[in-house]
Write an enzyme that holds these catalytic residues in place. Structure first.
Site, short mmCIF file in Angstrom:
data_model
loop_
_atom_site.label_atom_id
_atom_site.label_comp_id
_atom_site.label_asym_id
_atom_site.label_seq_id
_atom_site.Cartn_x
_atom_site.Cartn_y
_atom_site.Cartn_z
N GLU A 11 0.86 -1.20 0.00
CA GLU A 11 0.00 0.00 0.00
C GLU A 11 0.88 1.24 0.00
O GLU A 11 1.72 1.41 0.89
CB GLU A 11 -0.90 0.01 1.24
CG GLU A 11 -1.86 -1.14 1.26
CD GLU A 11 -3.01 -0.94 2.25
OE1 GLU A 11 -3.06 0.10 2.94
OE2 GLU A 11 -3.86 -1.84 2.32
N ASP A 55 -3.24 3.88 -1.27
CA ASP A 55 -3.90 4.04 0.04
C ASP A 55 -4.46 5.45 0.15
O ASP A 55 -3.94 6.39 -0.47
CB ASP A 55 -2.82 3.83 1.12
CG ASP A 55 -3.41 3.38 2.45
OD1 ASP A 55 -4.64 3.38 2.59
OD2 ASP A 55 -2.61 3.03 3.33
N GLU A 67 -12.30 2.13 2.95
CA GLU A 67 -11.67 2.11 4.28
C GLU A 67 -12.60 2.71 5.33
O GLU A 67 -13.28 3.69 5.05
CB GLU A 67 -10.41 2.98 4.30
CG GLU A 67 -9.35 2.62 3.32
CD GLU A 67 -8.12 3.50 3.53
OE1 GLU A 67 -7.06 2.92 3.76
OE2 GLU A 67 -8.22 4.73 3.46
P1 C2E Z 1 -4.03 3.20 6.77
O1 C2E Z 1 -3.04 2.34 6.05
O2 C2E Z 1 -4.98 3.99 5.96
O3 C2E Z 1 -4.77 2.23 7.77
C1 C2E Z 1 -6.11 2.34 8.11
C2 C2E Z 1 -6.26 2.96 9.47
O4 C2E Z 1 -7.65 3.19 9.71
C3 C2E Z 1 -5.79 2.05 10.61
O5 C2E Z 1 -5.31 2.88 11.67
C4 C2E Z 1 -7.09 1.40 11.06
O6 C2E Z 1 -7.05 0.94 12.38
C5 C2E Z 1 -8.05 2.56 10.91
N1 C2E Z 1 -9.42 2.11 10.73
C6 C2E Z 1 -9.86 1.04 10.06
N2 C2E Z 1 -11.19 0.94 10.12
C7 C2E Z 1 -11.63 2.00 10.82
C8 C2E Z 1 -12.93 2.45 11.22
O7 C2E Z 1 -13.97 1.86 10.93
N3 C2E Z 1 -12.97 3.61 11.94
C9 C2E Z 1 -11.84 4.28 12.29
N4 C2E Z 1 -11.96 5.40 13.03
N5 C2E Z 1 -10.59 3.89 11.94
C10 C2E Z 1 -10.50 2.75 11.21
P2 C2E Z 1 -3.90 2.64 12.29
O8 C2E Z 1 -3.63 1.19 12.49
O9 C2E Z 1 -3.83 3.55 13.47
O10 C2E Z 1 -2.91 3.15 11.17
C11 C2E Z 1 -2.85 4.49 10.81
C12 C2E Z 1 -1.92 4.69 9.65
O11 C2E Z 1 -0.56 4.43 10.02
C13 C2E Z 1 -2.18 3.75 8.48
O12 C2E Z 1 -3.25 4.22 7.75
C14 C2E Z 1 -0.85 3.83 7.75
O13 C2E Z 1 -0.81 4.99 6.94
C15 C2E Z 1 0.15 3.99 8.88
N6 C2E Z 1 0.80 2.70 9.13
C16 C2E Z 1 0.36 1.65 9.85
N7 C2E Z 1 1.26 0.64 9.82
C17 C2E Z 1 2.28 1.06 9.03
C18 C2E Z 1 3.51 0.45 8.58
O14 C2E Z 1 3.83 -0.70 8.86
N8 C2E Z 1 4.31 1.21 7.76
C19 C2E Z 1 3.97 2.46 7.37
N9 C2E Z 1 4.82 3.13 6.57
N10 C2E Z 1 2.83 3.06 7.76
C20 C2E Z 1 1.99 2.36 8.58
MG MG Z 2 -5.71 4.22 4.36
MG MG Z 3 -2.98 1.24 4.58
#
Ligand code: C2E
Ligand code: MG
Ligand code: MG
Length: 406
Positions: A274, A304, A361
């Site tokens: 992504e 993404d 999403e």
């Molecule tokens: P993302 O890739 O767009 O991931 C989706 C985020 O939306 C995730 O937050 C997920 O928990 C949250 N989400 C999913 N469904 C819902 C929902 O119904 N309501 C709400 N309020 N939130 C929802 P998360 O896990 O806190 O991750 C945030 C961002 O951090 C991710 O957005 C991604 O951009 C980044 N991230 C996470 N893991 C990695 C990684 O391994 N590497 C990198 N470079 N970025 C990461």
């Molecule tokens: Mg996303």
């Molecule tokens: Mg993502």
């Protein structure tokens, strides 16, 4: 150690009853040093006069005189620790204020609605607390370019070596049938003292210290191991991994990612990478070369947060994308806002014509799911189905026939 009781808070609000209400709520969540300003200029004067600095500003967008928007613009330059905005206006106004505050690079913790909700306020204040305390020494130095604190880097590197970063998995579900079609691996830091930390607390730091690459490899390695375990149990879904634009700007990054996959023995086609549209903002040729190399080996490529960044039709045309992920900011308004609904409908239509899969999403209501399914969106992710889950929780979720009854 800094505590909330020692955190200086500035409340910018002209209405006396709101001031009193918020003061009581802030005290309930543990703040005690609270100053009040009844309009923007007075707030700025207090910020400028504060010797030890103000850690948290809580401001009404609709204050008199200089309004909240102008206040945010000036306050962002004055080194405030965190900012909470609130407004009586609707969702559209609050979300565009959020965009604006981020564009000013204000340290925004969130935008609340009125009437105030104590739980929502407490959650935002807690974010400030964690970031300031954990990274109190780290942040100040790291955020100045070229001044990375070597102790902080050592701490983060040690956390990687000790494998404190683990993937949690959020299911990607077929919107028509409810079947699980894949998972997204989302990084979590199992911090020995602070417990489980979400990416908002560390991805920025990882990027500014150049450690995002090693962290991504650690996650990929664990995801590949999990894929091997799941395959033995008959669970064969693809896994999506987030890759930072900074990683993709490094010429060797695709080869390194493929080497990590190669060591696991899992087929590259089990993985989707992504990338956000930010990846296209800088060195587009290196990014494109990496993306192309991953795709040529069979990996999927998802854009993404689609719709929030810089991608142009030309980039869509020349990048070998397999999937578009519609950003949550559109998805959550799809049933309530005509503009968001039209953007979503046309994106799904465009994706279908380009033979790309679509993933919505952040689906958190049945109505959103039904609306998106009717528009022909292929997959959904969101709290309606499941939050990001630990590996064992995901296994149980995937087996439970009622798991996707939603
Ligand atoms: P993302 O890739 O767009 O991931 C989706 C985020 O939306 C995730 O937050 C997920 O928990 C949250 N989400 C999913 N469904 C819902 C929902 O119904 N309501 C709400 N309020 N939130 C929802 P998360 O896990 O806190 O991750 C945030 C961002 O951090 C991710 O957005 C991604 O951009 C980044 N991230 C996470 N893991 C990695 C990684 O391994 N590497 C990198 N470079 N970025 C990461
Ligand atoms: Mg996303
Ligand atoms: Mg993502």
């Amino acid at each position: 150690m800094q505590t909330l009781a020692h955190t200086r808070v500035l409340l910018v609000e002209e209405r006396h009853d709101y001031q009193e209400k918020l003061r009581r709520m802030l005290e309930k969540v543990g703040c005690s040093l609270i100053d009040t300003a009844s309009e923007g200029q007075e707030g700025l004067d207090l910020l400028q006069a504060s010797v030890e600095g103000v850690a948290l500003v809580v401001c009404n967008l609709d204050i008199a005189g200089m309004d909240g928007l102008e206040f945010v613009r000036h306050a962002s330059r004055l080194g405030v620790g965190g900012l909470i905005l609130y407004s009586k206006h609707d969702d559209a106004v609050r979300s565009s204020a959020e965009w604006m505050a981020r564009a000013y690079e204000a340290p925004l913790l969130g935008v609340l609605s009125v009437p105030f909700d104590l739980g929502a306020l407490a959650a935002l204040v807690r974010r400030l607390h964690v970031e300031r305390i954990v990274f109190s020494d780290v942040l100040g130095d790291l955020e100045r370019p070229g001044n990375a604190n070597s102790e902080a880097i050592d701490e983060l590197r040690a956390a990687i070596d000790q494998r404190q970063f683990v993937p949690h998995y959020q299911p990607k579900v077929c919107l028509r049938t409810g079947d699980i079609l894949g998972v997204e691996a989302l990084a979590r830091w199992e911090h020995p003292e602070l417990g489980l930390l979400a990416p908002v607390h560390f991805i920025g730091l990882m990027e500014s210290t150049g450690l995002i690459g090693p962290m991504t490899h650690l996650l990929l390695e664990q995801a590949a191991d999990d894929a091997v375990g799941w395959a033995k149990d008959g669970l064969q879904f693809p896994i999506a991994i987030n890759v930072s634009p900074l990683t993709l700007e490094r010429p060797a990054s695709a080869k390194d990612l493929l080497a990590t996959i190669g060591r696991s023995g899992v087929r590259p086609s089990r993985f989707t990478f992504e990338i956000t549209e930010k990846a296209f903002a800088k060195d587009a040729t290196t990014v494109l070369e990496n993306v192309l190399r991953l795709r040529m080996k069979g990996c999927g490529i998802a854009v993404d947060d689609f719709g929030t960044g810089y991608s142009s039709l030309q980039q869509l045309d020349r990048t070998p994308i397999t999937e578009l992920k519609l950003d949550r900011s559109f998805v959550r308004r799809v049933t309530s806002n005509g503009k968001a609904a039209s953007i979503v409908a046309s994106t799904i239509d465009l994706a279908r014509k380009l033979e790309l899969k679509t993933v919505a999403e952040g689906i958190d209501t049945r109505e959103q799911r039904e609306h998106l399914a009717a528009l022909g969106c292929d997959m959904g992710q969101g709290y309606l189905f499941a939050k990001p889950l630990r590996r064992d929780e995901l296994e149980r979720w995937a087996r439970s026939p009622t798991a996707v009854a939603a």
